[in-house]
Design a protein around this motif. Sequence first.
Motif, short mmCIF file in Angstrom:
data_model
loop_
_atom_site.label_atom_id
_atom_site.label_comp_id
_atom_site.label_asym_id
_atom_site.label_seq_id
_atom_site.Cartn_x
_atom_site.Cartn_y
_atom_site.Cartn_z
N GLY A 1 0.81 -1.21 0.00
CA GLY A 1 0.00 0.00 0.00
C GLY A 1 0.84 1.26 0.00
N LEU A 2 0.18 2.39 0.11
CA LEU A 2 0.87 3.68 0.02
C LEU A 2 1.67 4.03 1.26
CD1 LEU A 2 -1.97 5.84 -1.60
CD2 LEU A 2 0.09 4.98 -2.72
N LEU A 3 1.29 3.49 2.43
CA LEU A 3 1.85 3.94 3.69
C LEU A 3 2.86 2.95 4.25
CD1 LEU A 3 -1.44 5.30 5.22
CD2 LEU A 3 0.58 6.67 4.71
N PHE A 4 4.11 3.37 4.35
CA PHE A 4 5.17 2.55 4.91
C PHE A 4 5.02 2.51 6.43
CE2 PHE A 4 9.30 1.88 6.81
CZ PHE A 4 9.86 0.86 6.05
N VAL A 5 4.91 1.31 6.98
CA VAL A 5 4.76 1.13 8.43
C VAL A 5 5.66 -0.03 8.86
CG1 VAL A 5 3.17 0.76 10.36
CG2 VAL A 5 2.34 1.83 8.25
N GLN A 6 6.35 0.13 9.99
CA GLN A 6 7.16 -0.96 10.52
C GLN A 6 7.28 -0.82 12.03
OE1 GLN A 6 11.32 -0.86 9.35
NE2 GLN A 6 11.41 1.37 9.42
N PRO A 7 7.57 -1.94 12.72
CA PRO A 7 7.93 -1.82 14.14
C PRO A 7 9.28 -1.09 14.22
CG PRO A 7 7.49 -4.11 13.51
CD PRO A 7 7.60 -3.33 12.25
N ALA A 8 9.46 -0.29 15.23
CA ALA A 8 10.69 0.50 15.36
C ALA A 8 11.92 -0.40 15.18
CB ALA A 8 10.73 1.17 16.72
N PRO A 9 12.71 -0.18 14.11
CA PRO A 9 13.86 -1.06 13.86
C PRO A 9 15.09 -0.63 14.64
CG PRO A 9 13.67 0.53 12.08
CD PRO A 9 12.51 0.80 13.03
N HIS A 10 15.96 -1.59 14.93
CA HIS A 10 17.24 -1.30 15.60
C HIS A 10 17.02 -0.43 16.84
CE1 HIS A 10 18.71 -2.88 11.84
NE2 HIS A 10 18.23 -1.84 11.17
N ALA A 11 16.05 -0.84 17.63
CA ALA A 11 15.66 -0.02 18.78
C ALA A 11 16.78 0.08 19.81
CB ALA A 11 14.40 -0.60 19.42
N HIS A 12 16.76 1.16 20.56
CA HIS A 12 17.71 1.37 21.65
C HIS A 12 17.53 0.26 22.70
CE1 HIS A 12 19.64 3.27 25.12
NE2 HIS A 12 20.20 4.13 24.29
N PRO A 13 18.62 -0.18 23.36
CA PRO A 13 18.47 -1.22 24.39
C PRO A 13 17.44 -0.90 25.47
CG PRO A 13 20.79 -0.91 23.85
CD PRO A 13 20.03 0.16 23.10
N ILE A 14 17.17 0.39 25.71
CA ILE A 14 16.18 0.73 26.73
C ILE A 14 14.79 0.26 26.32
CG2 ILE A 14 15.55 3.04 25.90
CD1 ILE A 14 15.60 3.98 28.82
N ALA A 15 14.56 0.11 25.01
CA ALA A 15 13.25 -0.36 24.54
C ALA A 15 13.01 -1.81 24.97
CB ALA A 15 13.15 -0.23 23.03
N ALA A 16 14.01 -2.67 24.79
CA ALA A 16 13.87 -4.06 25.23
C ALA A 16 13.69 -4.14 26.73
CB ALA A 16 15.08 -4.87 24.79
N ALA A 17 14.42 -3.30 27.46
CA ALA A 17 14.27 -3.28 28.92
C ALA A 17 12.87 -2.82 29.31
CB ALA A 17 15.33 -2.36 29.52
#
Length: 529
Positions: free
Chosen positions: A160-176
Amino acid sequence: MTNPNASADHPSAHAGVDDTDYDFIVCGSGTSGSVVARRLAEHPDLRVLLLEAGGTDEVPAIIDSTAWPILRRSEQNWLFRAAPNPNLNGRTIPMAMGKVLGGGASINVMAWARGHQADWDDLARMTEDDGWSYDSVLQIYRRVEDWHGEPDPRRRGQGGLLFVQPAPHAHPIAAAGLDAFARAGVPTFADHNGAMMEGDGGAALTNVCVRDGRRQSVYRAYVHPYRDRANLTVLPDALVTRLIFDGAAVTGVEYLRYGELVRVRATREVVLSLGAIHTPKLLMQSGVGDDADLRRFGIDVKQHLPGVGRNFQDHFMAPCVWEAAGPIDGRNNLGEITAMWKSDSRLDRPDLQSFLTELPYASPEAAGGNLPMHGWSLTTAVLRPESRGRVRLTGPHPLDPVAIDANFLDDPADLRTLKLCIEFCRDVGNSAPLRPFAKREFLPGPVGNAALEQFMRNGTVSHSHQSCTAKMGHDAWSVVDTRMRVYGVDRLRIADASILPRIVTGNTMAPCVVIGERAAQMLAADHGF
């Protein structure tokens, strides 16, 4: 109708056009307006005009997806402030709204949140239109998305027209952060918008419209590729000042551009997509609203609709802040995870939300003017507010400022719910998974009930999800019918967040795409193209 119960990106591109007749005029290039303009312009025989009060979106802080804090105080923001609120110790809090090609999607945090299944099913029941149901809306999302996450053919679309993704290469604080929420009882999901938005909530990497660190706005996805189409004219720096009437029908608009007042005609319809602040303002200044309020300013009443400007809703929050021992290298949209949960297990959908933001984020009054140099925050959004506000005129002239009575915390239930959210986020932020990233809790800290209440009144800010000021429905306070047509006015439709009877559960950009897509479908059906 009557209420049954009561082109180009630059100014020079089309500046020499002499013909002022268009089939459709779309006012506002924000999320819904960009969708409507694109879908209309896909029909080469239709002449479409898209008007935008702001200028170009080719601005470094717009392109860089981590630079949105700069846009909070930029010329690409209308820089609205709500009226002084006694519930917030008399504070006048900022209300961000885009004044630029792309509107809010050019200055926001680029979180793609579809709304909860119950939101859409509620709207379908209220309108008696299955086209608003979750199953129907899901098909719109699948059609417009270009999803780059874990495959889910039932819920997610590709190409589709809208590019969407889960935040890639997230900062380690995201996993925490995900670990911390999971330990607190909020389950982790692979997709922010999959099954998580059909049940009791959860935590996940945020769906973002960001690619290689660059903002992917709805305007850029929908309108920009059509900028050279002969049948689409895009005029930035054009402030729509008034609707033009012939009897009960809207036949065009006035707009102010470079000091010149211009009139243009619409042979079919005018579509208002100016957002939940400017849409009711334009209606009222054009004579559509509560007749007593309009007459007070000497405005000729075209249609008495007392609901115009009422029912204002927004998500609000009082963020919790932690000081970090060193810099937090913010990535993607600086809000790489989000969590949603219930304040009461008996609720049918989540009513609380938090983003872990990779910067200290708080009001000056809450922070005492001195946020830590390095830090991070957990936002504390109340998703199902009970308080209702209102947008009012301050004068009859289009350049007179609008008065926004957001009325946050007016209902005591909202204060109680916000307190629960803050207490939960404090527990999450101080838990073992996030401890390596925290030097100390900065706000609110381990304070008593009286001090915590003052923190809420000093710290509550807008999530900039202004909605619901020209609501769709059948009652005496409704402004548009279930096809988004303004009651009592011919050839005028509204397509933006102002038509929602109740604010959605989550960020509003993605639902505004649905509103634009549905408006385009209705226009095509009603006009036979």
